[in-house]
Write an enzyme that holds these catalytic residues in place. Structure first.
Site, PDB file in Angstrom:
ATOM      1  N   THR A   1      33.319  44.188  44.341  1.00 21.18           N
ATOM      2  CA  THR A   1      32.705  43.653  43.024  1.00 21.18           C
ATOM      3  C   THR A   1      33.322  42.269  42.802  1.00 21.18           C
ATOM      4  O   THR A   1      34.384  41.875  42.694  1.00 21.18           O
ATOM      5  CB  THR A   1      33.114  44.670  41.924  1.00 21.18           C
ATOM      6  OG1 THR A   1      32.476  45.882  42.248  1.00 21.18           O
ATOM      7  CG2 THR A   1      32.650  44.109  40.579  1.00 21.18           C
TER       8      THR A   1
ATOM      9  N   GLY B   1      28.172  52.632  39.062  1.00 19.23           N
ATOM     10  CA  GLY B   1      29.608  52.699  38.867  1.00 19.23           C
ATOM     11  C   GLY B   1      30.121  52.062  37.190  1.00 19.23           C
ATOM     12  O   GLY B   1      29.002  51.877  36.556  1.00 19.23           O
ATOM     13  N   ASP B   2      31.113  51.490  37.426  1.00 16.52           N
ATOM     14  CA  ASP B   2      31.346  50.871  35.940  1.00 16.52           C
ATOM     15  C   ASP B   2      31.115  49.404  35.512  1.00 16.52           C
ATOM     16  O   ASP B   2      31.006  48.905  34.517  1.00 16.52           O
ATOM     17  CB  ASP B   2      33.128  50.775  36.093  1.00 16.52           C
ATOM     18  CG  ASP B   2      33.776  49.812  36.978  1.00 16.52           C
ATOM     19  OD1 ASP B   2      33.485  50.197  38.225  1.00 16.52           O
ATOM     20  OD2 ASP B   2      34.385  48.973  36.387  1.00 16.52           O
TER      21      ASP B   2
ATOM     22  N   THR C   1      37.353  45.736  38.812  1.00 13.45           N
ATOM     23  CA  THR C   1      36.929  46.061  40.068  1.00 13.45           C
ATOM     24  C   THR C   1      37.542  47.263  40.334  1.00 13.45           C
ATOM     25  O   THR C   1      38.959  47.299  40.303  1.00 13.45           O
ATOM     26  CB  THR C   1      36.954  44.957  40.966  1.00 13.45           C
ATOM     27  OG1 THR C   1      36.552  45.317  42.366  1.00 13.45           O
ATOM     28  CG2 THR C   1      38.308  44.159  41.000  1.00 13.45           C
TER      29      THR C   1
ATOM     30  N   GLY D   1      34.910  52.854  40.489  1.00 14.08           N
ATOM     31  CA  GLY D   1      34.116  53.076  39.404  1.00 14.08           C
ATOM     32  C   GLY D   1      34.078  54.161  38.572  1.00 14.08           C
ATOM     33  O   GLY D   1      34.356  54.096  37.143  1.00 14.08           O
TER      34      GLY D   1
END
Length: 316
Positions: free
Chosen positions: A181, A211-212, A232, A235
């Site tokens: 990420t 993911g986050d 990063t 997630g």
């Protein structure tokens, strides 16, 4: 620890970036891959620096930095994004303005060359915060953003990683334990902060997994009252911890330093089982990162310093 004198000499602007964290060690790295990653990080810093040095906004700076990283196949965002289990690329991104806490995000997009700019369009030109899938792709074309054939995002190395995961049946996803990420946080000359994050997710992800990164408060958050954060890592754990907002909350309500807040939240995330890292800046222009993995692709530059890039845990 910074001395009182150093604290008084706060920079006019600050930019911090990351290109992912994980099992990133010298023994596993080829000279060619390392050189390419360092060059990509430096180019992203240069792009954001050009905006901030001219008095541009933190939001414009993080978007400019992310553009460079999204086009660089060394990282897992845009071109070079990892493959889903079905062999496609699904992209997520978010951006947030700390001045007014406006935010935009997208998940599972497939044709926008720069997903971070689509997230920016959601923030600036829609009443929403998060758009996903087909609808986000339609909104992108309506906004006139650059479209590419999905093959633009694919690289041979990412396909090899997917093939390896399937062949070895190593688990749910992410055979290499590298979270590529990309992210950027900035503080501009007006004192405002912003954050942006962009990703292809994890190798072998299934069922529309998100993911986050595009979730405001988990992988991305910015608030002039506290800080700007881009994360990063694993997630699912960053979502459960609410990493980005949690760091800002500790700074705002407990008065913790950026480093102390970031280190504490990363330790709590690790206790849940989550590995990764964060980059942070604040209204005073501090430049901080924290990670609980062997390495994290990262870099920083301020109005008073030269660009610095690092990869391994024993650097900078």
């Amino acid at each position: 620890m910074s001395s009182p004198a150093a604290a008084e000499q706060k920079p006019n602007w600050t930019l911090v970036i990351h290109g992912g964290a994980g099992v990133i060690e010298r023994a596993r790295m080829t000279p060619e891959r390392e050189a390419a990653a360092r060059a990509g990080l430096d180019a992203a810093l240069a792009a954001g620096e050009a905006v901030l040095a001219k008095g541009g906004s933190a939001v414009d700076a993080v978007e400019a930095a992310i553009h460079v990283l999204e086009d660089d196949p060394s990282f897992n965002a845009g071109r070079g994004a990892v493959f889903t289990y079905e062999g496609t690329n699904e992209l997520d991104a978010a951006i947030m303005d700390g001045a007014n806490r406006k935010a935009g995000a997208v998940a599972g997009v497939t044709r926008t060359r720069h997903p971070v700019s689509l997230a920016r369009a959601v923030m600036d030109k829609s009443p929403h915060v998060l758009l996903a899938g087909k609808g986000a792709d339609i909104f992108s074309t309506e906004q006139g953003l650059e479209q590419v054939d999905p093959s633009w995002f694919a690289t041979d190395e990412r396909r090899r990683q997917l093939d390896e995961l399937k062949a070895k049946k190593l688990g749910w996803f992410d055979v290499d334990m590298k979270y590529g990420t990309v992210g950027a946080v900035a503080r501009d000359q007006a004192g405002h902060v912003a954050a942006a994050t962009s990703t292809g997710g994890v190798t072998g992800k299934r069922w529309g997994r998100v993911g986050d990164s595009p979730l405001i408060g988990a992988g991305t958050y910015a608030d002039d009252r506290a800080c700007a954060v881009s994360a990063t890592g694993a997630g699912e754990f960053f979502i459960r911890e609410g990493v980005a907002h949690e760091i800002c909350a500790r700074i705002r309500f407990k008065g913790e330093s950026l480093q102390a807040a970031a280190d504490t939240v990363m330790a709590e995330t690790l206790a849940l089982g989550g590995t990764g890292g964060v980059i942070v800046t604040g209204p005073n222009g501090e430049a901080t990162w924290s990670f609980n993995t062997p390495g994290m692709y990262r870099g920083k530059v301020t109005s008073g310093t030269k660009r610095i890039v690092a990869i391994y845990g024993d650097e900078g």
